[in-house]
Design an enzyme around this catalytic site. Structure first.
Site, PDB file in Angstrom:
ATOM      1  N   THR A  89      -2.501 -10.554   3.960  1.00 31.50           N
ATOM      2  CA  THR A  89      -3.540 -11.828   3.634  1.00 31.50           C
ATOM      3  C   THR A  89      -3.067 -12.804   4.094  1.00 31.50           C
ATOM      4  OG1 THR A  89      -2.896 -11.683   1.043  1.00 31.50           O
ATOM      5  CG2 THR A  89      -4.788 -10.800   2.026  1.00 31.50           C
TER       6      THR A  89
ATOM      7  N   CYS B 184       5.344 -13.923   0.981  1.00 28.25           N
ATOM      8  CA  CYS B 184       4.062 -13.816  -0.346  1.00 28.25           C
ATOM      9  C   CYS B 184       4.681 -15.426  -1.093  1.00 28.25           C
ATOM     10  CB  CYS B 184       4.068 -13.111  -0.950  1.00 28.25           C
ATOM     11  SG  CYS B 184       3.027 -11.897  -0.394  1.00 28.25           S
TER      12      CYS B 184
ATOM     13  N   GLY C 291       1.029  -0.890   0.187  1.00 27.94           N
ATOM     14  CA  GLY C 291       0.144  -0.084  -0.803  1.00 27.94           C
ATOM     15  C   GLY C 291       0.827   1.342  -0.242  1.00 27.94           C
TER      16      GLY C 291
HETATM   17  P1  NAD Z   1       1.287  -5.883   5.314  1.00 26.57           P
HETATM   18  O1  NAD Z   1       0.820  -6.205   6.291  1.00 26.57           O
HETATM   19  O2  NAD Z   1       2.863  -5.047   5.196  1.00 26.57           O
HETATM   20  O3  NAD Z   1       1.110  -4.237   5.180  1.00 26.57           O
HETATM   21  C1  NAD Z   1      -1.285  -4.780   6.008  1.00 26.57           C
HETATM   22  C2  NAD Z   1      -1.313  -3.386   6.049  1.00 26.57           C
HETATM   23  O4  NAD Z   1      -3.027  -3.636   6.047  1.00 26.57           O
HETATM   24  C3  NAD Z   1      -0.706  -3.475   7.687  1.00 26.57           C
HETATM   25  O5  NAD Z   1      -0.364  -2.556   8.194  1.00 26.57           O
HETATM   26  C4  NAD Z   1      -2.409  -3.009   8.456  1.00 26.57           C
HETATM   27  O6  NAD Z   1      -2.645  -3.128   9.484  1.00 26.57           O
HETATM   28  C5  NAD Z   1      -3.478  -2.923   7.472  1.00 26.57           C
HETATM   29  N1  NAD Z   1      -4.790  -3.465   7.447  1.00 26.57           N
HETATM   30  C6  NAD Z   1      -5.196  -4.835   7.765  1.00 26.57           C
HETATM   31  N2  NAD Z   1      -6.399  -4.462   8.165  1.00 26.57           N
HETATM   32  C7  NAD Z   1      -6.933  -3.804   7.828  1.00 26.57           C
HETATM   33  C8  NAD Z   1      -8.234  -3.112   8.181  1.00 26.57           C
HETATM   34  N3  NAD Z   1      -9.296  -3.746   7.876  1.00 26.57           N
HETATM   35  N4  NAD Z   1      -8.613  -1.936   8.052  1.00 26.57           N
HETATM   36  C9  NAD Z   1      -6.948  -0.180   8.085  1.00 26.57           C
HETATM   37  N5  NAD Z   1      -5.707  -1.274   7.510  1.00 26.57           N
HETATM   38  C10 NAD Z   1      -5.766  -2.694   7.608  1.00 26.57           C
HETATM   39  O7  NAD Z   1       1.508  -6.204   4.378  1.00 26.57           O
HETATM   40  P2  NAD Z   1       1.989  -6.175   2.559  1.00 26.57           P
HETATM   41  O8  NAD Z   1       3.353  -6.795   2.595  1.00 26.57           O
HETATM   42  O9  NAD Z   1       1.876  -4.795   2.093  1.00 26.57           O
HETATM   43  O10 NAD Z   1       0.810  -7.227   1.710  1.00 26.57           O
HETATM   44  C11 NAD Z   1      -0.343  -6.563   1.271  1.00 26.57           C
HETATM   45  C12 NAD Z   1      -0.827  -7.632   0.558  1.00 26.57           C
HETATM   46  O11 NAD Z   1       0.123  -7.459  -0.834  1.00 26.57           O
HETATM   47  C13 NAD Z   1      -1.066  -9.064   0.604  1.00 26.57           C
HETATM   48  O12 NAD Z   1      -1.900  -9.936   0.142  1.00 26.57           O
HETATM   49  C14 NAD Z   1      -0.061  -9.990   0.026  1.00 26.57           C
HETATM   50  O13 NAD Z   1       0.940 -11.612  -0.320  1.00 26.57           O
HETATM   51  C15 NAD Z   1       0.106  -9.057  -1.339  1.00 26.57           C
HETATM   52  N6  NAD Z   1       1.571  -8.340  -1.616  1.00 26.57           N
HETATM   53  C16 NAD Z   1       2.485  -8.580  -0.803  1.00 26.57           C
HETATM   54  C17 NAD Z   1       3.595  -7.618  -1.851  1.00 26.57           C
HETATM   55  C18 NAD Z   1       5.275  -7.893  -1.047  1.00 26.57           C
HETATM   56  O14 NAD Z   1       6.440  -7.566  -1.973  1.00 26.57           O
HETATM   57  N7  NAD Z   1       5.428  -7.797   0.218  1.00 26.57           N
HETATM   58  C19 NAD Z   1       3.865  -7.643  -3.306  1.00 26.57           C
HETATM   59  C20 NAD Z   1       3.043  -8.517  -4.011  1.00 26.57           C
HETATM   60  C21 NAD Z   1       1.556  -8.801  -3.899  1.00 26.57           C
HETATM   61  C1  UGA Z   2       7.860 -11.843  -4.703  1.00 25.26           C
HETATM   62  C2  UGA Z   2       7.817 -11.371  -6.334  1.00 25.26           C
HETATM   63  O1  UGA Z   2       9.344 -12.192  -7.199  1.00 25.26           O
HETATM   64  C3  UGA Z   2       7.129 -10.267  -6.539  1.00 25.26           C
HETATM   65  O2  UGA Z   2       6.931 -10.409  -7.700  1.00 25.26           O
HETATM   66  C4  UGA Z   2       6.267 -10.343  -5.524  1.00 25.26           C
HETATM   67  O3  UGA Z   2       4.964  -9.096  -6.079  1.00 25.26           O
HETATM   68  C5  UGA Z   2       6.246 -10.981  -4.826  1.00 25.26           C
HETATM   69  O4  UGA Z   2       6.978 -11.633  -3.705  1.00 25.26           O
HETATM   70  C6  UGA Z   2       4.961 -10.579  -3.532  1.00 25.26           C
HETATM   71  O5  UGA Z   2       3.741 -11.260  -4.029  1.00 25.26           O
HETATM   72  O6  UGA Z   2       4.985 -10.404  -3.012  1.00 25.26           O
HETATM   73  P1  UGA Z   2       9.449 -10.322  -2.286  1.00 25.26           P
HETATM   74  O7  UGA Z   2       9.730 -11.663  -2.063  1.00 25.26           O
HETATM   75  O8  UGA Z   2       9.451  -8.856  -2.582  1.00 25.26           O
HETATM   76  O9  UGA Z   2       9.174 -10.470  -3.630  1.00 25.26           O
HETATM   77  O10 UGA Z   2      11.268 -11.163  -3.256  1.00 25.26           O
HETATM   78  P2  UGA Z   2      11.819 -11.781  -4.501  1.00 25.26           P
HETATM   79  O11 UGA Z   2      13.057 -11.067  -4.977  1.00 25.26           O
HETATM   80  O12 UGA Z   2      11.423 -12.281  -5.718  1.00 25.26           O
HETATM   81  O13 UGA Z   2      12.605 -12.262  -3.475  1.00 25.26           O
HETATM   82  C7  UGA Z   2      11.943 -14.033  -2.989  1.00 25.26           C
HETATM   83  C8  UGA Z   2      12.656 -14.794  -2.119  1.00 25.26           C
HETATM   84  O14 UGA Z   2      13.582 -15.589  -2.920  1.00 25.26           O
HETATM   85  C9  UGA Z   2      14.325 -14.339  -1.607  1.00 25.26           C
HETATM   86  O15 UGA Z   2      14.454 -14.683  -0.191  1.00 25.26           O
HETATM   87  C10 UGA Z   2      15.359 -13.884  -2.428  1.00 25.26           C
HETATM   88  O16 UGA Z   2      16.698 -14.037  -2.083  1.00 25.26           O
HETATM   89  C11 UGA Z   2      15.257 -15.242  -2.972  1.00 25.26           C
HETATM   90  N1  UGA Z   2      15.656 -15.755  -4.268  1.00 25.26           N
HETATM   91  C12 UGA Z   2      15.160 -14.419  -5.468  1.00 25.26           C
HETATM   92  C13 UGA Z   2      16.404 -16.477  -4.459  1.00 25.26           C
HETATM   93  O17 UGA Z   2      17.265 -17.472  -3.717  1.00 25.26           O
HETATM   94  N2  UGA Z   2      17.492 -16.939  -5.561  1.00 25.26           N
HETATM   95  C14 UGA Z   2      16.579 -15.984  -7.017  1.00 25.26           C
HETATM   96  O18 UGA Z   2      17.757 -15.916  -7.978  1.00 25.26           O
HETATM   97  C15 UGA Z   2      16.107 -15.386  -6.765  1.00 25.26           C
END
Ligand code: NAD
Ligand code: UGA
Length: 476
Positions: free
Chosen positions: A95, A283, A17
């Protein structure tokens, strides 16, 4: 008539976000972007004057926050008020895997999604486009639609204010550590939906900086499932290369050469073939578990068994590395000092969720080692928290207070250590001064490089024994 978005609300100010909305705000100065969260501390940190204290570390993020915050980008705990004024609402809440009840350990816990949908149902006004940004099981849009349409809201208010909702899926593909680059220049933007006008409204936002050829539109279910599938494929590549790393160690082949050779084939591609200590991050594991759950739900047990293996190899890789450390140090590390370099799940992030370092540290602590942990970006309290959580969950029986020291400097971590284990590929670990390090370590000293980033020749030349993932460590 074309729908012009003027006011966006994003529920969830986390790793997705925060950066996503910062980039939208920067690229669309004509749109007001309000990021809301129930977590007060997180919002306080997003509003910190001192930009070093933002809740998330991402290269390039500080600059955007400096430019847009207070202009058209706002962080607040006022969820209801900001839902009321928004014409497009992104749901970007966590999630995680369900811990209890039906599907525990596999299915995604959608309680935060449901809570967000209920709030939107109650407080939104007029026509509202609801966008799923969180990663969700396929068919979740159906649940959200149901809540929006039939939730237990004040029906008189519902009628007088004539609310209406459309739901889109717009999964996020950013990677931590490169989030801003990924958002500014995405490989693709994926939008799933069944309402042309709403799809157009979201497409128009992205068109402010993304080429239209990169914007893909599909039905809702294909979009939701593409996100889970993309993560499963990426994780599968890492498990594949890690499985071969073990074979390299046994046969005298070198995993880095193998990766280069196979990656030169365009059909395979060169990215994401770096062998390491096992994938971490919030994730991959949860999304594969979710995929497994969905497959089982539809009776596709062969498909779920296939994906289970990706997780099994990942666990095995971590365990394998802990075992190697113990074996190399004469079969016991009890009372020995090990410097752990890197705790984040990858470089350029302060995120430790599911970091391989957590599991490997757990194993080493269980074997009786004393750990000195250093990470340039992860806070002391985060490391403590991760390790104490293991203790409270009864996954560890050792007194962490007396066995773990979290260090502010690499040198502090290394002093008097028997071994160094590099677990995160931070740039600074590529340029270590092996002469100085060797003089500070106990002999015989060991370096375990799980990321293939250290200058092994140099380390060896100063008398340090080395082990690196994916090479024949007896021969080299
Ligand atoms: P996060 O835990 O960092 O952030 C989620 C936020 O939502 C928290 O700060 C929490 O307090 C807030 N929240 C929860 N319920 C709420 C509510 N009812 N009202 C207001 N705020 C609320 O999670 P994230 O890493 O940002 O991931 C969010 C989603 O995006 C997940 O579904 C994850 O799978 C997906 N996603 C994450 C990444 C990543 O790199 N972290 C990349 C792509 C997709
Ligand atoms: C991953 C995906 O790459 C994103 O596209 C996706 O949006 C995200 O998950 C998500 O849904 O949360 P992220 O987990 O942030 O992104 O980072 P990555 O670069 O994918 O690395 C994931 C893990 O794999 C790390 O621990 C990294 O060290 C490891 N990795 C990655 C390896 O061991 N080897 C590689 O070649 C690449």
């Amino acid at each position: 008539m074309e729908c012009q978005i003027k006011n966006i609300c994003c529920i969830g100010a986390g790793y997705v976000g925060g950066p996503t909305m910062a980039v939208i705000a920067q690229k669309c100065p004509h749109i007001q972007v309000n990021v809301v969260d129930i977590n007060r501390e997180r919002i306080r940190n997003w509003n910190e004057k001192d930009l070093e204290r933002l809740p998330i570390y991402e290269p390039g993020l500080k600059k955007i926050i400096e430019e847009c915050r207070g202009e058209n980008l706002h962080f607040s705990n006022e969820v209801e008020k900001n839902i009321e004024t928004a014409d497009m609402i992104f749901i970007s809440v966590n999630t995680p895997t369900k811990k209890k009840g039906i599907g525990a350990g596999q299915a995604s816990d959608l309680k935060w999604i449901e809570a967000s949908a209920r709030k939107i149902a109650e407080y939104a006004n007029g026509k509202t486009i609801v966008v799923e940004k969180s990663t969700l099981p396929v068919k979740t849009a159906e649940v959200i639609k149901n809540i929006l349409e039939f939730s237990n809201v004040d029906q008189t208010k519902y009628k007088t204010q004539s609310k209406s909702f459309t739901v889109l899926s717009n999964p996020e593909f950013l990677s931590e550590g490169t989030a801003i680059k990924d958002l500014e220049n995405p490989d693709r933007v994926l939008i799933g939906g069944d309402n042309e006008e709403s799809i157009k409204a979201l497409v128009n936002i992205y068109l402010n900086w993304v080429d239209e050829t990169k914007i893909l539109t599909t039905d809702l279910w294909s979009s939701e499932l593409s996100k889970l599938t993309a993560n499963a494929f990426l994780a599968q590549r890492i498990s594949s290369i890690n499985s071969i790393s073990a074979l390299c160690e046994s046969t005298g082949a070198d995993i880095n050469d193998v990766a280069t050779a196979i990656g030169a084939d365009k059909r395979i591609g060169s990215h994401f073939l770096q062998s390491g200590p096992g994938f971490g991050g919030s994730c991959f594991k949860k999304d594969i578990l979710n995929l497994i759950y969905i497959c089982n739900h539809y009776g596709l047990n062969h498909v779920s068994s296939y994906w289970i293996q990706v997780l099994e190899i990942n666990n095995w890789q971590k365990k394998r590395i802990s075992n190697i450390v113990v074996n190399k140090l004469f079969g016991t590390i009890s009372g020995k000092k090990i410097a752990v370099l890197g705790f984040a799940f990858k470089a350029n992030t302060n995120d430790t969720r599911e970091s391989a370092a957590i599991d490997i540290c757990k194993d080493l602590i269980e074997e009786g080692a004393n750990l000195n942990i250093y990470d340039p970006k992860v806070s002391l309290s985060q490391i403590e928290n991760d390790l104490f959580t293991l203790k409270t969950n009864n996954q560890i029986n050792y007194p962490i207070e007396s066995t773990v020291t979290i260090c502010k400097l690499i040198i502090e971590a290394i002093k008097d250590s028997d071994a160094i284990i590099v677990l995160t590929e931070w740039e600074e670990f590529k340029h270590l001064n092996w002469e100085e390090i060797s003089s500070l370590m106990r002999k015989p000293s060991w370096l375990f490089d799980t990321r293939s980033i250290c200058d092994l020749k140099k380390a060896k030349s100063y008398g340090i024994n080395v082990w690196r993932v994916g090479m024949d460590n007896e021969k080299n």
